[in-house]
Scaffold this motif. Structure first.
Motif, short mmCIF file in Angstrom:
data_model
loop_
_atom_site.label_atom_id
_atom_site.label_comp_id
_atom_site.label_asym_id
_atom_site.label_seq_id
_atom_site.Cartn_x
_atom_site.Cartn_y
_atom_site.Cartn_z
N VAL A 1 6.46 24.28 7.64
CA VAL A 1 6.90 24.76 8.95
C VAL A 1 8.04 23.88 9.45
N LEU A 2 7.89 22.59 9.28
CA LEU A 2 8.93 21.64 9.68
C LEU A 2 9.72 21.20 8.45
N PRO A 3 11.03 21.04 8.58
CA PRO A 3 11.82 20.58 7.43
C PRO A 3 11.50 19.13 7.07
N ALA A 4 11.80 18.78 5.84
CA ALA A 4 11.47 17.46 5.31
C ALA A 4 11.99 16.32 6.17
N ALA A 5 13.22 16.39 6.63
CA ALA A 5 13.78 15.30 7.44
C ALA A 5 12.98 15.09 8.71
N VAL B 1 9.31 5.18 4.65
CA VAL B 1 9.07 6.57 4.24
C VAL B 1 10.14 6.96 3.25
N VAL B 2 9.73 7.71 2.25
CA VAL B 2 10.66 8.23 1.26
C VAL B 2 10.28 9.68 0.98
N LEU B 3 11.27 10.54 0.80
CA LEU B 3 11.02 11.92 0.40
C LEU B 3 10.98 11.97 -1.12
N PHE B 4 10.13 12.87 -1.66
CA PHE B 4 10.08 13.02 -3.12
C PHE B 4 9.95 14.49 -3.48
N PRO B 5 10.51 14.89 -4.65
CA PRO B 5 10.59 16.31 -4.99
C PRO B 5 9.44 16.85 -5.84
N GLU B 6 8.62 15.99 -6.42
CA GLU B 6 7.58 16.46 -7.33
C GLU B 6 6.31 16.86 -6.56
N THR B 7 5.39 17.51 -7.26
CA THR B 7 4.11 17.88 -6.64
C THR B 7 3.08 16.75 -6.73
N ALA C 1 0.86 -1.18 0.00
CA ALA C 1 0.00 0.00 0.00
C ALA C 1 0.90 1.23 0.00
N PHE C 2 0.41 2.31 -0.59
CA PHE C 2 1.20 3.52 -0.76
C PHE C 2 0.32 4.72 -0.44
N ALA C 3 0.86 5.65 0.33
CA ALA C 3 0.17 6.91 0.65
C ALA C 3 1.18 8.04 0.51
N ASN C 4 0.69 9.25 0.39
CA ASN C 4 1.62 10.37 0.27
C ASN C 4 0.99 11.64 0.83
N GLY C 5 1.86 12.62 1.09
CA GLY C 5 1.38 13.91 1.57
C GLY C 5 2.52 14.78 2.06
N CYS C 6 2.15 15.99 2.48
CA CYS C 6 3.13 16.94 3.01
C CYS C 6 3.41 16.69 4.48
N PHE C 7 2.39 16.39 5.25
CA PHE C 7 2.51 16.08 6.69
C PHE C 7 3.28 17.19 7.41
N ASP C 8 2.91 18.45 7.13
CA ASP C 8 3.67 19.59 7.66
C ASP C 8 3.63 19.66 9.18
N VAL C 9 2.48 19.53 9.76
CA VAL C 9 2.35 19.39 11.21
C VAL C 9 1.43 18.21 11.42
N LEU C 10 1.97 17.13 11.93
CA LEU C 10 1.23 15.89 12.07
C LEU C 10 0.02 16.09 12.98
N HIS C 11 -1.16 15.65 12.52
CA HIS C 11 -2.38 15.74 13.33
C HIS C 11 -3.19 14.47 13.18
N ASN D 1 6.40 14.82 0.71
CA ASN D 1 6.89 15.90 -0.16
C ASN D 1 8.12 16.56 0.45
N ASP D 2 9.13 16.84 -0.38
CA ASP D 2 10.29 17.58 0.11
C ASP D 2 9.89 19.05 0.30
N ASP D 3 10.80 19.85 0.84
CA ASP D 3 10.47 21.23 1.18
C ASP D 3 10.07 22.07 -0.02
N ALA D 4 10.78 21.93 -1.14
CA ALA D 4 10.46 22.73 -2.33
C ALA D 4 9.07 22.39 -2.87
N SER D 5 8.71 21.11 -2.88
CA SER D 5 7.38 20.75 -3.41
C SER D 5 6.27 21.19 -2.45
N VAL D 6 6.53 21.21 -1.15
CA VAL D 6 5.54 21.74 -0.20
C VAL D 6 5.32 23.22 -0.47
N ARG D 7 6.41 23.97 -0.67
CA ARG D 7 6.28 25.41 -0.98
C ARG D 7 5.47 25.61 -2.26
#
Length: 160
Positions: A72-76, A91-97, A25-35, A57-63
Motif C-alpha cells: 500500500v505504501l511505497p518502499a521509501a 534501515v536498508v531496502l532489499f529486493p529478494e523475498t 542485531a538484524f530484523a526484516n519485513g515488509c512493514f506495509d502499514v506500521l502497527h 522489502n522493496d515494492d517488487a518483493s512485497v508484491r
C-alpha cells in the motif's frame, strides 16, 4: 532516529559499529502499514544487540510475497517510517523475498524473527548458523497482522 542507507553504506556502517565493539542485531519485513506488532517486534530485536539494522522489502518483493494490491505504501515511505522508530539504527531496502544474501554480506550477530516463526522455521537459519550467528525469536504473540487491519478497514461502516 535511524538512517536509511544503501547496502554499500550499510556495510561501512556495520564495520564502524563492530570496530566500536557493538553487537549487531538484524530484523526484516515488509512493514506495509506500521502497527503495534511491528513496533514490539523491533523493540524485541533491539534488546538482542547494541545496534539494530532493519531490512525492508522493496515494492517488487512485497508484491511477490503478499500479492496484487500490495504494498500500500511505497518502499521509501515504509523505510522512512521504520527508521523513525527509537529502536532502529539503520534501515536498508532489499529486493529478494528472503534476506539470506544480505545476512551473508553483513553477518549480524543475531538474526531476529517474529513469533510467527520458531528457530527451526526461520528461512535463513542455515545461512546464519553457517557464519556463526544466532537466530532469536522476538516480539509479542502474532495477534497483529496488516492483512487483518486492511480487512477491518474494508468492512468499516462509512461515517455519515
Amino acid at each position: 532516529m535511524g538512517k536509511v542507507l544503501t547496502e554499500d553504506e550499510l556495510v561501512a556502517a556495520v564495520a564502524r559499529e563492530r570496530a566500536a565493539g557493538r553487537r549487531i542485531a538484524f530484523a526484516n519485513g515488509c512493514f506495509d502499514v506500521l502497527h503495534v506488532g511491528h513496533v514490539r517486534y523491533l523493540e524485541g530485536a533491539r534488546r538482542e544487540g547494541d545496534c539494530l539494522i532493519v531490512a525492508v522489502n522493496d515494492d517488487a518483493s512485497v508484491r511477490a510475497l503478499k500479492g496484487a494490491g500490495r504494498p500500500v505504501l511505497p518502499a521509501a515511505d515504509r523505510a522512512e517510517l521504520v527508521a523513525a522508530l527509537r529502536a532502529v539504527d539503520y534501515v536498508v531496502l532489499f529486493p529478494e523475498t528472503t534476506v539470506a544474501r544480505l545476512l551473508e554480506r553483513l553477518r549480524p550477530d543475531v538474526h531476529c524473527k517474529g513469533t510467527d516463526y520458531t528457530t527451526d522455521t526461520v528461512p535463513e537459519r542455515e545461512t546464519v548458523r553457517a557464519y556463526g550467528g544466532r537466530v532469536a525469536i522476538v516480539g509479542d504473540a502474532k495477534d497483529h497482522a496488516t492483512r487483518d487491519l486492511f480487512a477491518r478497514v474494508r468492512s468499516a461502516e462509512p461515517r455519515p
